[in-house]
Design a protein around this motif. Structure first.
Motif, short mmCIF file in Angstrom:
data_model
loop_
_atom_site.label_atom_id
_atom_site.label_comp_id
_atom_site.label_asym_id
_atom_site.label_seq_id
_atom_site.Cartn_x
_atom_site.Cartn_y
_atom_site.Cartn_z
N GLY A 1 0.80 -1.22 0.00
CA GLY A 1 0.00 0.00 0.00
C GLY A 1 0.83 1.26 0.00
O GLY A 1 0.38 2.32 -0.44
N SER A 2 2.08 1.17 0.47
CA SER A 2 2.89 2.38 0.56
C SER A 2 3.46 2.79 -0.80
O SER A 2 3.60 3.98 -1.07
CB SER A 2 4.04 2.19 1.56
OG SER A 2 4.91 1.18 1.13
N PRO B 1 2.08 2.66 -3.96
CA PRO B 1 1.16 3.53 -4.71
C PRO B 1 0.95 4.88 -4.04
O PRO B 1 0.81 5.89 -4.72
CB PRO B 1 -0.14 2.74 -4.76
CG PRO B 1 0.24 1.34 -4.53
CD PRO B 1 1.44 1.38 -3.66
N SER B 2 0.93 4.90 -2.72
CA SER B 2 0.71 6.18 -2.06
C SER B 2 1.89 7.12 -2.25
O SER B 2 1.71 8.33 -2.46
CB SER B 2 0.42 5.98 -0.57
OG SER B 2 1.57 5.49 0.09
N PHE B 3 3.10 6.61 -2.19
CA PHE B 3 4.27 7.47 -2.43
C PHE B 3 4.33 7.91 -3.89
O PHE B 3 4.68 9.04 -4.19
CB PHE B 3 5.57 6.75 -2.06
CG PHE B 3 5.79 6.66 -0.58
CD1 PHE B 3 5.66 7.76 0.23
CD2 PHE B 3 6.14 5.45 -0.02
CE1 PHE B 3 5.87 7.67 1.59
CE2 PHE B 3 6.36 5.35 1.34
CZ PHE B 3 6.21 6.46 2.15
N TYR B 4 3.95 7.04 -4.81
CA TYR B 4 3.96 7.39 -6.22
C TYR B 4 2.92 8.48 -6.50
O TYR B 4 3.20 9.46 -7.19
CB TYR B 4 3.69 6.16 -7.08
CG TYR B 4 3.65 6.45 -8.55
CD1 TYR B 4 4.81 6.70 -9.26
CD2 TYR B 4 2.45 6.49 -9.23
CE1 TYR B 4 4.80 6.98 -10.60
CE2 TYR B 4 2.42 6.76 -10.59
CZ TYR B 4 3.59 7.00 -11.27
OH TYR B 4 3.57 7.27 -12.60
N LEU B 5 1.72 8.31 -5.97
CA LEU B 5 0.67 9.30 -6.21
C LEU B 5 0.93 10.62 -5.50
O LEU B 5 0.51 11.67 -5.96
CB LEU B 5 -0.69 8.74 -5.79
CG LEU B 5 -1.23 7.62 -6.66
CD1 LEU B 5 -2.52 7.07 -6.08
CD2 LEU B 5 -1.44 8.10 -8.08
N SER B 6 1.64 10.57 -4.39
CA SER B 6 1.92 11.83 -3.69
C SER B 6 2.98 12.65 -4.40
O SER B 6 3.18 13.82 -4.07
CB SER B 6 2.36 11.54 -2.25
OG SER B 6 3.62 10.89 -2.25
#
Length: 89
Positions: free
Chosen positions: A45-46, A48-53
């Motif tokens: 989960g981390s 995709p969240s780092f990529y999208l941020s």
């Protein structure tokens, strides 16, 4: 474990051996499996969240951001089609 109990009984009768899975009744093993599951969930989960941020929200909403070229868009579409065909057959 309950779903496989009749299968174990049939296997034990046919083979003349006793098959048991007592490994998952030990608290240490259950804890390790839960910990590994939690770590995989956090890591998966981390990313995709780092990529999208990394995107700036206003440029994304305007539609002016493009991190990928035309070829990667084609590859993405091809992979989606392959995934859909493999699941529908």
């Amino acid at each position: 474990m309950c779903r496989f109990h009749p299968a174990f009984l049939i296997f034990n009768q046919l083979s003349g051996k006793t098959l048991e899975f007592s490994l998952f009744t030990q608290p240490f093993v259950i804890g390790v499996v839960l910990l590994i599951t939690l770590m995989v969930g956090v890591f998966s989960g981390s990313y995709p969240s780092f990529y999208l941020s990394s995107f700036i929200p206003m440029t994304v909403l305007r539609g002016t951001v493009s991190k990928a070229g035309r070829k990667s868009g084609l590859l993405r579409k091809l992979l989606v089609i392959i995934q859909f065909l493999s699941r529908s057959s």
